[in-house]
Scaffold this motif. Structure first.
Motif, PDB file in Angstrom:
ATOM      1  N   ASN A  60     -32.225  31.347 -26.786  1.00 34.20           N
ATOM      2  CA  ASN A  60     -32.686  32.725 -26.615  1.00 34.20           C
ATOM      3  C   ASN A  60     -33.765  32.846 -25.545  1.00 34.20           C
ATOM      4  O   ASN A  60     -33.855  33.861 -24.857  1.00 34.20           O
ATOM      5  CB  ASN A  60     -33.211  33.276 -27.947  1.00 34.20           C
ATOM      6  N   TYR A  61     -34.610  31.810 -25.414  1.00 31.04           N
ATOM      7  CA  TYR A  61     -35.659  31.895 -24.396  1.00 31.04           C
ATOM      8  C   TYR A  61     -35.062  31.924 -22.999  1.00 31.04           C
ATOM      9  O   TYR A  61     -35.626  32.542 -22.087  1.00 31.04           O
ATOM     10  CB  TYR A  61     -36.682  30.775 -24.556  1.00 31.04           C
ATOM     11  N   HIS A  62     -33.900  31.289 -22.793  1.00 32.29           N
ATOM     12  CA  HIS A  62     -33.219  31.381 -21.502  1.00 32.29           C
ATOM     13  C   HIS A  62     -32.855  32.833 -21.197  1.00 32.29           C
ATOM     14  O   HIS A  62     -33.092  33.333 -20.089  1.00 32.29           O
ATOM     15  CB  HIS A  62     -31.940  30.542 -21.521  1.00 32.29           C
ATOM     16  N   VAL A  63     -32.279  33.489 -22.183  1.00 34.20           N
ATOM     17  CA  VAL A  63     -31.808  34.865 -21.988  1.00 34.20           C
ATOM     18  C   VAL A  63     -32.976  35.818 -21.758  1.00 34.20           C
ATOM     19  O   VAL A  63     -32.894  36.735 -20.934  1.00 34.20           O
ATOM     20  CB  VAL A  63     -30.964  35.322 -23.194  1.00 34.20           C
ATOM     21  N   ILE A  64     -34.067  35.598 -22.473  1.00 38.23           N
ATOM     22  CA  ILE A  64     -35.234  36.471 -22.322  1.00 38.23           C
ATOM     23  C   ILE A  64     -35.808  36.348 -20.909  1.00 38.23           C
ATOM     24  O   ILE A  64     -36.140  37.348 -20.263  1.00 38.23           O
ATOM     25  CB  ILE A  64     -36.296  36.134 -23.386  1.00 38.23           C
ATOM     26  N   TYR A  65     -35.926  35.107 -20.412  1.00 37.82           N
ATOM     27  CA  TYR A  65     -36.376  34.921 -19.031  1.00 37.82           C
ATOM     28  C   TYR A  65     -35.414  35.594 -18.056  1.00 37.82           C
ATOM     29  O   TYR A  65     -35.833  36.252 -17.098  1.00 37.82           O
ATOM     30  CB  TYR A  65     -36.482  33.432 -18.699  1.00 37.82           C
ATOM     31  N   LEU A  66     -34.128  35.413 -18.285  1.00 36.00           N
ATOM     32  CA  LEU A  66     -33.110  36.006 -17.414  1.00 36.00           C
ATOM     33  C   LEU A  66     -33.225  37.519 -17.415  1.00 36.00           C
ATOM     34  O   LEU A  66     -33.154  38.173 -16.347  1.00 36.00           O
ATOM     35  CB  LEU A  66     -31.722  35.577 -17.893  1.00 36.00           C
ATOM     36  N   ILE A  73     -38.723  31.992  -6.894  1.00 37.85           N
ATOM     37  CA  ILE A  73     -37.517  31.748  -7.698  1.00 37.85           C
ATOM     38  C   ILE A  73     -36.445  31.063  -6.852  1.00 37.85           C
ATOM     39  O   ILE A  73     -35.809  30.093  -7.304  1.00 37.85           O
ATOM     40  CB  ILE A  73     -36.995  33.084  -8.270  1.00 37.85           C
ATOM     41  N   ILE A  74     -36.249  31.533  -5.627  1.00 36.70           N
ATOM     42  CA  ILE A  74     -35.219  30.952  -4.757  1.00 36.70           C
ATOM     43  C   ILE A  74     -35.557  29.505  -4.406  1.00 36.70           C
ATOM     44  O   ILE A  74     -34.700  28.609  -4.513  1.00 36.70           O
ATOM     45  CB  ILE A  74     -35.065  31.786  -3.476  1.00 36.70           C
ATOM     46  N   SER A  75     -36.801  29.250  -3.994  1.00 38.28           N
ATOM     47  CA  SER A  75     -37.184  27.899  -3.602  1.00 38.28           C
ATOM     48  C   SER A  75     -37.157  26.941  -4.795  1.00 38.28           C
ATOM     49  O   SER A  75     -36.777  25.769  -4.642  1.00 38.28           O
ATOM     50  CB  SER A  75     -38.574  27.898  -2.955  1.00 38.28           C
ATOM     51  N   SER A  76     -37.514  27.422  -5.971  1.00 37.19           N
ATOM     52  CA  SER A  76     -37.448  26.586  -7.174  1.00 37.19           C
ATOM     53  C   SER A  76     -35.996  26.245  -7.514  1.00 37.19           C
ATOM     54  O   SER A  76     -35.695  25.128  -7.959  1.00 37.19           O
ATOM     55  CB  SER A  76     -38.103  27.296  -8.356  1.00 37.19           C
ATOM     56  N   SER A  77     -35.101  27.199  -7.282  1.00 43.17           N
ATOM     57  CA  SER A  77     -33.671  26.955  -7.521  1.00 43.17           C
ATOM     58  C   SER A  77     -33.119  25.938  -6.533  1.00 43.17           C
ATOM     59  O   SER A  77     -32.344  25.054  -6.889  1.00 43.17           O
ATOM     60  CB  SER A  77     -32.890  28.267  -7.439  1.00 43.17           C
ATOM     61  N   LEU A  78     -33.522  26.068  -5.253  1.00 40.17           N
ATOM     62  CA  LEU A  78     -33.101  25.093  -4.243  1.00 40.17           C
ATOM     63  C   LEU A  78     -33.649  23.711  -4.564  1.00 40.17           C
ATOM     64  O   LEU A  78     -32.983  22.695  -4.332  1.00 40.17           O
ATOM     65  CB  LEU A  78     -33.583  25.538  -2.857  1.00 40.17           C
ATOM     66  N   PHE A  79     -34.851  23.667  -5.107  1.00 37.62           N
ATOM     67  CA  PHE A  79     -35.440  22.390  -5.531  1.00 37.62           C
ATOM     68  C   PHE A  79     -34.567  21.738  -6.610  1.00 37.62           C
ATOM     69  O   PHE A  79     -34.338  20.521  -6.589  1.00 37.62           O
ATOM     70  CB  PHE A  79     -36.858  22.631  -6.056  1.00 37.62           C
ATOM     71  N   VAL A  81     -33.189  29.770 -14.355  1.00 37.90           N
ATOM     72  CA  VAL A  81     -33.407  29.908 -15.797  1.00 37.90           C
ATOM     73  C   VAL A  81     -32.888  28.698 -16.568  1.00 37.90           C
ATOM     74  O   VAL A  81     -33.611  28.119 -17.401  1.00 37.90           O
ATOM     75  CB  VAL A  81     -32.745  31.204 -16.312  1.00 37.90           C
ATOM     76  N   PHE A  82     -31.656  28.308 -16.301  1.00 35.44           N
ATOM     77  CA  PHE A  82     -31.035  27.261 -17.110  1.00 35.44           C
ATOM     78  C   PHE A  82     -31.375  25.842 -16.649  1.00 35.44           C
ATOM     79  O   PHE A  82     -31.149  24.890 -17.396  1.00 35.44           O
ATOM     80  CB  PHE A  82     -29.515  27.444 -17.139  1.00 35.44           C
ATOM     81  N   LYS A  83     -31.912  25.713 -15.447  1.00 37.80           N
ATOM     82  CA  LYS A  83     -32.275  24.384 -14.948  1.00 37.80           C
ATOM     83  C   LYS A  83     -33.789  24.228 -14.826  1.00 37.80           C
ATOM     84  O   LYS A  83     -34.382  23.353 -15.438  1.00 37.80           O
ATOM     85  CB  LYS A  83     -31.604  24.124 -13.591  1.00 37.80           C
ATOM     86  N   PHE A  84     -34.414  25.084 -14.012  1.00 39.84           N
ATOM     87  CA  PHE A  84     -35.847  24.942 -13.759  1.00 39.84           C
ATOM     88  C   PHE A  84     -36.675  25.252 -15.000  1.00 39.84           C
ATOM     89  O   PHE A  84     -37.575  24.485 -15.367  1.00 39.84           O
ATOM     90  CB  PHE A  84     -36.267  25.846 -12.598  1.00 39.84           C
ATOM     91  N   ILE A  85     -36.408  26.388 -15.646  1.00 38.02           N
ATOM     92  CA  ILE A  85     -37.155  26.742 -16.863  1.00 38.02           C
ATOM     93  C   ILE A  85     -36.949  25.683 -17.941  1.00 38.02           C
ATOM     94  O   ILE A  85     -37.884  25.355 -18.687  1.00 38.02           O
ATOM     95  CB  ILE A  85     -36.731  28.126 -17.382  1.00 38.02           C
ATOM     96  N   SER A  86     -35.743  25.123 -18.019  1.00 37.45           N
ATOM     97  CA  SER A  86     -35.487  24.054 -18.992  1.00 37.45           C
ATOM     98  C   SER A  86     -36.362  22.839 -18.704  1.00 37.45           C
ATOM     99  O   SER A  86     -36.853  22.185 -19.634  1.00 37.45           O
ATOM    100  CB  SER A  86     -34.005  23.651 -18.957  1.00 37.45           C
ATOM    101  N   LEU A  87     -36.565  22.513 -17.426  1.00 37.46           N
ATOM    102  CA  LEU A  87     -37.461  21.405 -17.059  1.00 37.46           C
ATOM    103  C   LEU A  87     -38.864  21.646 -17.602  1.00 37.46           C
ATOM    104  O   LEU A  87     -39.500  20.730 -18.144  1.00 37.46           O
ATOM    105  CB  LEU A  87     -37.530  21.273 -15.534  1.00 37.46           C
ATOM    106  N   ARG A  91     -41.139  18.169 -18.453  1.00 40.22           N
ATOM    107  CA  ARG A  91     -40.790  17.119 -17.479  1.00 40.22           C
ATOM    108  C   ARG A  91     -41.564  17.328 -16.176  1.00 40.22           C
ATOM    109  O   ARG A  91     -41.013  17.398 -15.088  1.00 40.22           O
ATOM    110  CB  ARG A  91     -39.278  17.147 -17.238  1.00 40.22           C
ATOM    111  N   PHE A  92     -42.889  17.427 -16.312  1.00 37.86           N
ATOM    112  CA  PHE A  92     -43.748  17.669 -15.147  1.00 37.86           C
ATOM    113  C   PHE A  92     -43.772  16.468 -14.209  1.00 37.86           C
ATOM    114  O   PHE A  92     -43.907  16.620 -13.003  1.00 37.86           O
ATOM    115  CB  PHE A  92     -45.168  18.015 -15.607  1.00 37.86           C
ATOM    116  N   LYS A  93     -43.678  15.265 -14.778  1.00 40.97           N
ATOM    117  CA  LYS A  93     -43.694  14.063 -13.939  1.00 40.97           C
ATOM    118  C   LYS A  93     -42.508  14.043 -12.991  1.00 40.97           C
ATOM    119  O   LYS A  93     -42.617  13.653 -11.833  1.00 40.97           O
ATOM    120  CB  LYS A  93     -43.688  12.816 -14.822  1.00 40.97           C
TER     121      LYS A  93
END
Length: 564
Positions: free
Chosen positions: A248-254, A472-478, A525-531, A536-538
């Motif tokens: 649900n937290y994925h959807v809320i962020y989305l 958001i775009i640069s984080s997704s490209l990352f 949302v599903f990749k970066f937010i999950s990190l 998984r900051f390291k």
């Protein structure tokens, strides 16, 4: 200024005496006028010389005399009282430094300290279900109803009170359908399918009979499909493609990200969201099919997508071909022939009214089609848009500007000529490097959404909206560069991205790129937010995340700022 003696000093507001800026008329040349100004280097005092020889200006301990003898009477002399002041530079640099430190501390505090509290919330940790769809729909409905009560943005309507832009077309065509005026429907744009005016017709029919605001009713229906897209389709695509479960937290962020950038879709009468919703719903049905009816529905949904947006015709066909050829060749499922038949049964069923419309217009086909005169005389819509993009309309509303690279393509081929479609492709082949550069530019400019209104009169400043968007775009490209994606995710992502490329040869309008934005939001949302939720900051620091997003953001700013 009203406290001053009108015989000595008069305040002249904009408009009076045809003044274009506020003015002060000093009638006594020996008088002293005190003005309180912000100490900003851009502050300007303009003296309209009609009688004085000199003006004495004192600011703190600084005194200066402006000599007007050398200027003719009636001329305007500009003076910048703080042009050499360093206070503004010192203040802003310190402010940005402090602000940046506070943002960094806030992000670290939120994700490291508050993460445990968020993860302990049972609702947020639950797998997505249809309940979250209705939660989103309720929130959107409350917001839209509130907007109707206080008044929609003025940009929604033209100066004469009509719906602005394409909205007026869809609404009027819905009225013709409601009234059963088929002859007027045939006079509509051939490249727009009948599905674009189905919801307006239903809304107007119900609204007029029940005495309900038809525009509001349209929004309530349309927003249900947006809620399905955000709360059901995208999360379940993630489930099917990744093998994991969306929370649900994925959807809320989305939902919050989409609302921040695209809230105008909640109350504008357009077909863009309906089209992209059913396109992705078709994909979901294709990859998660369990029964024969799912195959039929995938065909129906694909047909609706093409009837909402003509540029989705090739997208649907390509996705269909790749999906079923992959099943036949790799999995040797020859029963797919039956599924292919069921898929096209669904497409044909939903396209039957369009087949009739096309036939009466002298065209045989399932989908909307582009014909000469459907938008402008003597040219097809696509041909017109491409010709314009190689002239002065590289970007569309609200920024209508040209591009040197696109213009060079035309100059290299036949300068100033109106090209046919065959000539256009020949021009692209004749200037391959310029064409590639033009496409890349259009993608970057298309990704710099500056407003959350579909038809804005004013756009948000570059440093605010673009910065959040580029984060958001640069984080997704990352994530694309560092995180593993499944084969299914990669294949679908590539196919959807390739389906967007044809749009890059016409001019740029942000809503045309909504599919690309949804791909980016999916990754974020599903990749970066999950990190972040998995602490998984390291892993993030290991791949130099901050350096990467700073470099990408600067590049995007530099290219886009030339146009917007």
């Amino acid at each position: 200024m009203n406290k001053f003696d009108g015989k000595k000093i008069e305040f002249i507001p904009v408009g009076k005496y045809d003044y274009q800026i506020n003015g002060i008329w000093i009638k006594n040349n020996k008088g002293l006028l005190k003005i309180k100004l912000k100490k900003d280097p851009k502050i300007k005092l303009s003296f309209y010389n009609i009688a004085s020889d000199k003006v004495e200006i004192t600011s703190g301990g600084h005194r200066q005399i402006i000599n007007l003898k050398n200027d003719s009477k009636g001329e305007i002399v500009d003076y910048f009282p703080f042009g050499n002041s360093k206070l503004f530079l010192i203040y802003t640099i310190l402010s940005y430094m402090i602000f940046s430190i506070l943002i960094y501390i806030g992000i670290v505090f939120f994700f490291k300290k508050k993460m445990k509290m968020l993860l302990s919330n049972k609702f947020l940790k639950k797998d997505t279900s249809w309940k979250i769809v209705f939660v989103i729909y309720t929130l959107i409905s409350i917001y839209v109803s509130y907007k109707f009560l206080i008044g929609l943005p003025k940009s929604t309507y033209s100066e004469k009170g009509y719906l602005f832009g394409d909205q007026s077309y869809y609404w009027n065509m819905g009225g013709h359908l409601k009234n059963g005026d088929y002859s007027k429907l045939l006079k509509g744009a051939s490249f727009r399918g009948y599905m674009t005016f189905i919801l307006p017709a239903i809304s107007r029919l119900i609204g007029e009979n029940l005495k309900i605001n038809s525009h509001w009713l349209f929004c309530m229906i349309n927003n249900f499909f947006i809620a399905v897209l955000l709360g059901h389709i995208l999360p379940n695509l993630y489930n099917c493609l990744s093998g994991k479960k969306a929370k649900n937290y994925h959807v809320i962020y989305l939902f919050f990200i989409f609302s921040f950038f695209w809230k105008g879709t909640y109350y504008n009468i357009l077909a863009d969201m309906l089209g992209v919703t059913f396109l992705l719903w078709m994909v979901l049905k294709m990859i998660s099919k369990k029964e024969k009816k799912d195959v039929v529905f995938s065909g129906i949904f694909g047909g609706i997508a093409t009837l909402c947006r003509g540029n989705y015709v090739w997208t649907v066909i390509i996705l269909f071909i790749v999906f079923y050829i992959h099943q036949i060749i790799k999995q040797k499922q020859y029963k797919c022939v039956y599924e292919i038949f069921l898929f096209w049964i669904g497409v044909i069923l939903i396209c039957l009214p369009q087949i009739k419309i096309n036939y009466d217009l002298g065209h045989i086909g399932l989908f909307p089609f582009d014909e000469i005169g459907s938008y402008v005389p003597n040219e097809k819509l696509t041909t017109f848009l491409i010709n314009e993009t190689m002239r002065g309309s590289f970007t569309g509303y609200p920024f209508i500007r040209g591009d040197i690279t696109a213009q060079q393509i035309l100059k290299n081929f036949i300068p100033n000529a109106r090209l046919s479609m065959n000539q256009i492709f020949s021009a692209f082949i004749y200037s391959p490097i310029e064409t590639i550069i033009m496409v890349i530019k259009k993608i970057i400019v298309g990704l710099d959404v500056r407003t959350n209104e579909m038809y804005p009169k004013n756009v948000v400043s570059l440093s605010f909206f673009s910065l959040i968007n580029y984060f958001i775009i640069s984080s997704s490209l990352f994530c694309i560069n560092t995180i593993k994606f499944t084969k299914k995710e990669k294949r679908l992502g590539v196919l959807l991205f390739l389906s967007i490329l044809p749009q890059t040869i016409v001019h740029v309008e942000w809503r045309y790129y909504i599919l690309l934005y949804l791909i980016i939001y999916y990754i974020f949302v599903f990749k970066f937010i999950s990190l972040l939720y998995e602490n998984r900051f390291k892993e993030i620091n290991k791949h130099k995340y901050f350096k990467f997003i700073i470099a990408v953001t600067i590049i995007l700013f530099v290219i886009s700022s030339y146009y917007l």
